[in-house]
Design a protein around this motif. Structure first.
Motif, mmCIF file in Angstrom:
data_model
loop_
_atom_site.group_PDB
_atom_site.id
_atom_site.type_symbol
_atom_site.label_atom_id
_atom_site.label_comp_id
_atom_site.label_asym_id
_atom_site.label_seq_id
_atom_site.Cartn_x
_atom_site.Cartn_y
_atom_site.Cartn_z
ATOM 1 N N VAL A 120 0.250 -13.981 -3.422
ATOM 2 C CA VAL A 120 -0.121 -13.279 -2.205
ATOM 3 C C VAL A 120 -0.750 -14.208 -1.169
ATOM 4 O O VAL A 120 -0.762 -13.886 0.018
ATOM 5 C CB VAL A 120 -1.094 -12.122 -2.537
ATOM 6 N N GLU A 411 -2.831 -7.963 8.100
ATOM 7 C CA GLU A 411 -2.539 -7.125 6.933
ATOM 8 C C GLU A 411 -3.843 -6.523 6.415
ATOM 9 O O GLU A 411 -4.928 -7.066 6.625
ATOM 10 C CB GLU A 411 -1.883 -7.954 5.823
ATOM 11 N N TYR A 413 -5.893 -5.360 3.022
ATOM 12 C CA TYR A 413 -5.933 -5.595 1.589
ATOM 13 C C TYR A 413 -7.172 -4.947 0.987
ATOM 14 O O TYR A 413 -8.183 -4.748 1.665
ATOM 15 C CB TYR A 413 -5.983 -7.095 1.284
ATOM 16 N N LYS A 423 -2.310 -5.640 -1.371
ATOM 17 C CA LYS A 423 -1.974 -5.117 -0.055
ATOM 18 C C LYS A 423 -1.924 -3.592 -0.114
ATOM 19 O O LYS A 423 -1.296 -3.004 -0.990
ATOM 20 C CB LYS A 423 -0.619 -5.664 0.402
ATOM 21 N N ARG A 426 0.663 -2.216 5.587
ATOM 22 C CA ARG A 426 1.218 -3.250 6.444
ATOM 23 C C ARG A 426 1.023 -2.840 7.892
ATOM 24 O O ARG A 426 1.545 -1.830 8.333
ATOM 25 C CB ARG A 426 2.701 -3.467 6.159
#
Length: 447
Positions: A120, A411, A413, A423, A426
């Motif tokens: 990631v 993003e 998270y 995540k 998005r």
């Protein structure tokens, strides 16, 4: 009786905190105070080769000047190479890189385009191909918003042979980061001055102190050197229990830390715990050029660091306010009033506490930057930012510990136990890491 015990405990902790601060202050003065007058290091006839890796994304503040410092190192050009790792062939940073390569044709420099996804962490993904194709065993990973002086490479390589208190071989050489604000009117946002006041005082002091005490790994990934032959042996299997996550045993090297948010801290931990190797602070600094940062951006950045630490070392994070001078000083003032039966005023104790921390921190700033304030207005702005940082530290901490989600380059998270991230949403097409325009890690090892 419990009040007496509590008062002694609080005041004892305050003395410990002051002692750690003094260690950091002494270390700063001893290590960096005379670095501008230090003669160039005497290189051996056949120095070790070094591959300098610069992970890039977008345009950073002072980028041309930052990257140029890699080209002008006082080191044999046959013994170092520069690899610029860029994921996207349309990235605007490529124009800057190509102009520098053209300007210094005698330096072995090239561009590594594309990324190899191993986890990631996009900084690791971006570095993988450059790392695998690097010519030399010693690798120097340095962020795009960092500049260094010409003798940094030579002194850093020499530091691999430095003696350590434990007798262990040196496995990682790093540099204390300090902030600079380039001469640009757009950088006058107050958050920028808060960030500079934080990095150049309390953060630097504690960073130096914790590395001097060498109780555990304390590494920030602005500018780190290590041997690829060492890193290729790690698989994050012997990290402290609070940081362990499930990792396939056959995943080694940089890929082993690609699922963590703070790859710099995890690499440092793996070198320390898994390989049993020491860390050394070189007698150089990593000058971090700050861009424009609003007050909200500053607060969000601090909260993000705290949430990453909470997912990695929760106990230390929960106790973090007790390391701040304002909180610790307030508690110590009340404890001292109790122990002296009211002979010492709380307000007087707080005033002395604030002045002591301010004097120490301002001298740490002077030592790191190598200069005094040029005017009263400059000093006043810095002190105002310093005081605002102190006042905001606890409210930001309260906000941060009440959540686990972080914004990471467009993003969203969620921080998981052990330092991993997942995540959850998005919110844009930009998959990068860290702050504006760079692959800056989420975590500074200030805790």
């Amino acid at each position: 009786m419990w009040q007496l015990v509590l008062a002694y405990f609080i005041f004892s902790w305050y003395i410990i905190l002051i002692s750690i601060g003094l260690i950091g202050w002494y270390g700063a003065r001893k290590r960096y105070n005379l670095r501008t007058n230090t003669p160039p290091i005497s290189l051996p006839k056949d120095p070790e080769g070094v591959s300098i890796l610069r992970p890039l994304r977008g345009l950073d503040t002072n980028m041309y000047e930052n990257l140029e410092t890699s080209f002008i190192q006082n080191y044999p050009t046959s013994k170092f190479e520069i690899i610029f790792a860029v994921a996207d062939d349309s990235d605007p940073c490529l124009a800057v890189v190509r102009s520098l390569i053209e300007k210094y044709p005698h330096v072995n420099a090239r561009i590594s385009l594309g990324e190899h996804v191993v986890g990631v962490n996009p900084k690791i993904n971006n570095l993988m191909d450059a790392y695998r194709t690097a010519k030399f065993d010693i690798v120097w990973v340095i962020d795009s918003n960092v500049s260094v002086v010409p003798d940094t490479l030579a002194r850093s390589v020499a530091s691999f042979s430095a003696p350590t208190w434990s007798g262990a071989r040196v496995g990682l050489v790093h540099h204390v980061p300090y902030a600079i604000i380039p001469d640009d009117a757009s950088n006058n946002a107050f958050g920028t001055h808060l960030e500079r006041a934080f990095l150049n005082t309390n953060h630097a002091k504690m960073y130096i102190a914790l590395n001097a005490l060498a109780i555990d790994s304390c590494v920030m990934g602005k500018s780190n050197l290590f041997r690829r032959s060492d890193i290729d042996r790690i698989n994050a299997s012997r990290l402290p229990l609070a940081q362990q996550v499930s990792l396939p045993s056959d995943v080694r090297g940089l890929a082993a830390v690609a699922k963590f948010a703070a790859e710099d801290a995890e690499i440092g931990m793996a070198v320390w715990h898994e390989l049993g190797l020491a860390h050394v602070l070189s007698a150089d600094v990593a000058a971090n050029a700050l861009g424009s940062m609003s007050l909200h951006a500053y607060a969000s950045r601090r909260a993000r660091w705290i949430r990453v630490r909470k997912g990695t070392v929760i106990a230390a994070t929960l106790l973090e306010p007790l390391t701040e001078s304002l909180v610790a000083g307030t508690l110590a003032a009340f404890a001292l009033r109790y122990l002296t039966a009211g002979a010492v005023s709380v307000w007087m104790a707080l005033l002395v506490n604030s002045l002591v921390f301010l004097v120490i921190d301002l001298d740490v700033r002077r030592v790191l930057t190598g200069r005094r304030f040029e005017s009263w207005s400059e000093a006043g702005l810095f002190v105002m930012a310093y005081m605002a940082r102190e006042l905001l530290a606890f409210p930001i901490w309260v906000y941060a510990v009440c959540g686990s989600e972080i914004d990471w380059r467009g993003e969203r998270y969620t921080m998981l136990r052990g330092g991993e991230v997942r995540k959850v949403q998005r919110r844009g097409r930009e998959p990068a890491l860290g702050g504006r325009g760079s692959y800056e890690p989420l975590l500074s090892s200030e805790s």
